[in-house]
Design a protein around this motif. Structure first.
Motif, PDB file in Angstrom:
ATOM      1  N   GLY B  34      21.828  11.804  27.286  1.00 44.09           N
ATOM      2  CA  GLY B  34      21.744  12.598  28.514  1.00 44.09           C
ATOM      3  C   GLY B  34      22.258  11.826  29.711  1.00 44.09           C
ATOM      4  N   THR B  39      29.217  16.594  28.498  1.00 43.46           N
ATOM      5  CA  THR B  39      28.889  17.973  28.175  1.00 43.46           C
ATOM      6  C   THR B  39      29.637  18.399  26.906  1.00 43.46           C
ATOM      7  N   ALA B  44      25.629  18.213  22.644  1.00 46.16           N
ATOM      8  CA  ALA B  44      24.505  19.154  22.593  1.00 46.16           C
ATOM      9  C   ALA B  44      23.966  19.346  21.168  1.00 46.16           C
ATOM     10  N   VAL B  47      22.069  16.299  19.712  1.00 46.34           N
ATOM     11  CA  VAL B  47      20.792  16.177  20.427  1.00 46.34           C
ATOM     12  C   VAL B  47      19.794  17.219  19.905  1.00 46.34           C
ATOM     13  N   LEU B  48      20.275  18.433  19.682  1.00 50.27           N
ATOM     14  CA  LEU B  48      19.404  19.473  19.119  1.00 50.27           C
ATOM     15  C   LEU B  48      18.966  19.102  17.708  1.00 50.27           C
ATOM     16  N   PHE B  91      24.942  28.240  22.218  1.00 53.30           N
ATOM     17  CA  PHE B  91      25.758  27.159  22.787  1.00 53.30           C
ATOM     18  C   PHE B  91      27.197  27.236  22.292  1.00 53.30           C
TER      19      PHE B  91
END
Lengths: 196, 95
Positions: B34, B39, B44, B47-48, B91
Motif C-alpha cells: 500500500g 495501482t 490489488a 493483496v486480496l 476490480f
C-alpha cells in the motif's frame, strides 16, 4: 490437550466449536458484511478516480496497527481456549483479558481516525467513498465493541469458576464470535485502505 | 503439570503460533504494498489473495474448523470465496 484448531485435526466433529446458535448469528453477520463488500466494490467500479483519490486520505499506518492488534487478539483468544481445555482457568482469564486489551487498542486507534475525519468536516454526505468508508468501518467498530463485551463476560465467568476442561462452551462461543470480527477486518483492511 | 503433559500441551500451540507469524508477515507485506502507492490489478489482486488466505488460516486454526466435518467445515471458505470473487470481478471490470 491442545489448541482449538489442532485438537480438531485428531478428532473430526460434526459441529464447530461453541454454541451452534452463535454460528447461525455469525453466518448472518458474514452475509451482511459480504453484501457491504460487494456494494463497495461494484460502486467503486463506477467511480474509480473518486475512490482512489479519497482512499489516499486514509491513515494506512493506523489501519495496519489495528490489523496487527486484531490478529494478536485472535491469537490470545485461541490461547485462552487452549488454556481452559487444560483446566488452567487463571491462564484462560489472562489470555482473554489480553485479547480485550488488544480490542481496546483497536477502538482507541479507530476513534482517533474518526476524530481526525470529523475535525476535517468529513461525514457520510461528503462523497460516496466516505459514505462507504464510514458506514463499513463503523459497522465493524460496533462489532468489535460487542466482541469486547462478550469476551469481558467470558473472562468474568471464567474467573468465577464457571468454566472448566469439561464445560467451556461459553469460552468457545465468545472466541468464535471474536474470530469472525477479525476475519471481517482482514478483508475490510485491504479493500478499503490498500486496493486501488 | 509434569513434563510429558507440558510437552503435549506445548506441541500443538506451535503451529498456531507459526500461523500467527504468517498472519503478521502478510499484514506488514500488504501495508508495504500500500505504501508504494501503486495501482492496478497487479497490486490489488495479490493483496486480496493475502487477505483471503489470512481469513482461511484464522478459520482453520483459530476457529477450529479444520477438524469439522460437513457443511460447517466450509462456512468460512465459502464466505471468503463469495465476496472475494465479487470483489475480483468488480476490480477487473473497473480497470
Amino acid at each position: 490437550m491442545d489448541a482449538p484448531g489442532l485438537k480438531a485435526l485428531a478428532v473430526k466433529n460434526n459441529y464447530p466449536p461453541g454454541d451452534l446458535a452463535i454460528w447461525i448469528f455469525i453466518l448472518a453477520e458474514l452475509l451482511v458484511f459480504a453484501a457491504f463488500f460487494a456494494a463497495y466494490a461494484f460502486t467503486r467500479a463506477h467511480h474509480v478516480e473518486l475512490f482512489n483519490t479519497y482512499q489516499r486520505t486514509l491513515d494506512t499506518n493506523a489501519a495496519m496497527i489495528n490489523t496487527l492488534a486484531l490478529i494478536t487478539s485472535s491469537y490470545f483468544v485461541m490461547r485462552a481456549v487452549a488454556a481452559i481445555r487444560e483446566d488452567r482457568v487463571k491462564l484462560c482469564v489472562r489470555w482473554t483479558v489480553a485479547a480485550i486489551l488488544m480490542g481496546v487498542l483497536f477502538i482507541a486507534i479507530k476513534s482517533g481516525e474518526y476524530a481526525h475525519h470529523y475535525a476535517n468536516g468529513v461525514n457520510l454526505r461528503t462523497n460516496t467513498f466516505y459514505m462507504f468508508y464510514l458506514s463499513l468501518t463503523f459497522f465493524h467498530y460496533m462489532h468489535v465493541l460487542m466482541g469486547m463485551i462478550i469476551l469481558g463476560a467470558v473472562a468474568i465467568k471464567a474467573n468465577n469458576g464457571s468454566y472448566s476442561a469439561r464445560e467451556h462452551t461459553g469460552v468457545e462461543t465468545g472466541a468464535s464470535y471474536w474470530h469472525m470480527v477479525d476475519i471481517v477486518w482482514l478483508v475490510l483492511f485491504p479493500l478499503v485502505y490498500i486496493m486501488r | 503439570m509434569n513434563s510429558t503433559d507440558d510437552t503435549e500441551y506445548r506441541y500443538p500451540i506451535r503451529p498456531c503460533t507459526l500461523v500467527y507469524v504468517v498472519l503478521m508477515a502478510l499484514t506488514v507485506t500488504t501495508w508495504l504494498l500500500g505504501k508504494t502507492d501503486m495501482t492496478g490489478l497487479n497490486i490489488a489482486l495479490p493483496v486480496l489473495a493475502f487477505a483471503l488466505f489470512k481469513g482461511l488460516l484464522i478459520g482453520d486454526y483459530y476457529m477450529g474448523l479444520k477438524g469439522v466435518r460437513g457443511l460447517w467445515r466450509w462456512v468460512i471458505i465459502i464466505w471468503l470465496a463469495v465476496p472475494g470473487s465479487m470483489i475480483t470481478w468488480a476490480f477487473i471490470n473497473a480497470s
